[in-house]
Scaffold this motif. Sequence first.
Motif, PDB file in Angstrom:
ATOM      1  N   ARG A  33       0.833  -1.208   0.000  1.00 30.78           N
ATOM      2  CA  ARG A  33       0.000   0.000   0.000  1.00 30.78           C
ATOM      3  C   ARG A  33       0.864   1.253   0.000  1.00 30.78           C
ATOM      4  O   ARG A  33       0.546   2.239  -0.676  1.00 30.78           O
ATOM      5  N   THR A  34       1.971   1.229   0.729  1.00 32.44           N
ATOM      6  CA  THR A  34       2.852   2.391   0.807  1.00 32.44           C
ATOM      7  C   THR A  34       3.447   2.734  -0.558  1.00 32.44           C
ATOM      8  O   THR A  34       3.605   3.909  -0.898  1.00 32.44           O
ATOM      9  N   CYS A  37       0.787   4.413  -2.686  1.00 31.81           N
ATOM     10  CA  CYS A  37       0.649   5.821  -2.299  1.00 31.81           C
ATOM     11  C   CYS A  37       1.688   6.672  -3.029  1.00 31.81           C
ATOM     12  O   CYS A  37       1.383   7.762  -3.530  1.00 31.81           O
ATOM     13  N   SER A  56      -2.926   8.552   4.539  1.00 25.34           N
ATOM     14  CA  SER A  56      -3.132   7.709   5.715  1.00 25.34           C
ATOM     15  C   SER A  56      -4.434   6.923   5.552  1.00 25.34           C
ATOM     16  O   SER A  56      -5.313   7.285   4.752  1.00 25.34           O
ATOM     17  N   LYS A  57      -4.576   5.850   6.302  1.00 24.70           N
ATOM     18  CA  LYS A  57      -5.726   4.974   6.132  1.00 24.70           C
ATOM     19  C   LYS A  57      -7.047   5.645   6.482  1.00 24.70           C
ATOM     20  O   LYS A  57      -8.099   5.242   5.974  1.00 24.70           O
ATOM     21  N   ASP A  58      -7.009   6.683   7.315  1.00 20.59           N
ATOM     22  CA  ASP A  58      -8.249   7.382   7.647  1.00 20.59           C
ATOM     23  C   ASP A  58      -8.672   8.362   6.552  1.00 20.59           C
ATOM     24  O   ASP A  58      -9.778   8.910   6.607  1.00 20.59           O
ATOM     25  N   ASP A  61      -8.512   5.073   0.722  1.00 19.53           N
ATOM     26  CA  ASP A  61      -8.769   3.640   0.618  1.00 19.53           C
ATOM     27  C   ASP A  61      -8.136   3.133  -0.673  1.00 19.53           C
ATOM     28  O   ASP A  61      -8.379   3.689  -1.755  1.00 19.53           O
ATOM     29  N   HIS A 113     -10.822   8.624  -1.877  1.00 22.92           N
ATOM     30  CA  HIS A 113     -10.226   9.561  -0.914  1.00 22.92           C
ATOM     31  C   HIS A 113     -11.303  10.466  -0.357  1.00 22.92           C
ATOM     32  O   HIS A 113     -12.254  10.839  -1.062  1.00 22.92           O
ATOM     33  N   ILE A 196       1.761  -1.487   5.408  1.00 21.37           N
ATOM     34  CA  ILE A 196       0.469  -0.909   5.029  1.00 21.37           C
ATOM     35  C   ILE A 196       0.451   0.607   5.203  1.00 21.37           C
ATOM     36  O   ILE A 196      -0.110   1.335   4.393  1.00 21.37           O
ATOM     37  N   GLU A 197       1.064   1.070   6.276  1.00 21.29           N
ATOM     38  CA  GLU A 197       1.030   2.513   6.543  1.00 21.29           C
ATOM     39  C   GLU A 197       2.344   2.950   7.175  1.00 21.29           C
ATOM     40  O   GLU A 197       2.906   2.225   8.009  1.00 21.29           O
ATOM     41  N   GLU A 206       2.207   0.054  10.426  1.00 23.20           N
ATOM     42  CA  GLU A 206       1.369  -1.147  10.372  1.00 23.20           C
ATOM     43  C   GLU A 206       1.850  -2.085   9.276  1.00 23.20           C
ATOM     44  O   GLU A 206       2.154  -1.650   8.168  1.00 23.20           O
ATOM     45  N   PHE A 237     -10.126  -3.387   0.693  1.00 29.50           N
ATOM     46  CA  PHE A 237      -9.077  -2.365   0.796  1.00 29.50           C
ATOM     47  C   PHE A 237      -8.004  -2.801   1.778  1.00 29.50           C
ATOM     48  O   PHE A 237      -8.264  -3.447   2.787  1.00 29.50           O
TER      49      PHE A 237
END
Length: 238
Positions: A33-34, A37, A56-58, A61, A113, A196-197, A206, A237
């Motif tokens: 995921r990184t 991004c 960021s994950k928040d 997606d 997003h 992941i993050e 993570e 996701f």
Amino acid sequence: MDKVLAFDVWGEYAHFRKYYTTTSPLTFSIPPRTAICGLIAAIIGIDKTEYLSYFSKDKADIAVKLLSPVKKVRLSENLIDTKTALMMSKIKNRTQIRFELLKDAKFRIYFSHKEAELYEKLSSYLTQHQSFYTPCLGLSEHIANFAFVGEFSSELKNGTEDFVRIDSAIPVKQNSNLKIKFDENGGEYFHETLPIEMAEDRTVLEYSKVAFERNGQPIIAKLDTYWELDNGERIVFL
């Protein structure tokens, strides 16, 4: 979530370095995921020193789907220390390292997003096949091409007692109720632990195990939740 952008990305070679390898770098089979991004940030022009705060994950997606079988090769590359010489022609010392690379890599990326401006900016760049920086698959020398697939409505589905076809890679979370129905015709199933993050200082916040079928086939699974797109694809996701 209402809308999801989907685009394909591919290249002759790719390298997503496994965090525990040093002198003989190995690659993940799918982009973490990184790394995705960073790819999206390159397309829309967010500097590499600050893009992590936007994804960021928040806020974002992201899901990924294999579109070609995982093929790995090993090639030797000459590494040079550009910090010790002012001119490339003056560099004499080279260190030859064997890299594990993905060959003929192709993936489908799904993205949504919370910030409408960033989402629309990516949509504009994708539909016009433009990028601010040169997109690459992990390393700068592995230049990537991309193509817009479409914008789709998405609907969150709760897991049921039935197995369903999942088109994307599936994160295997702790204490999840994930069950995979293995293909009687010989599917090749793997999982890898991916970052992941990351924080802005590139500290990994993570990791997660992620399951996929090596030839890019869907996975038949029972799981807690998934997203169904109006083109019929089902994704999870990262």
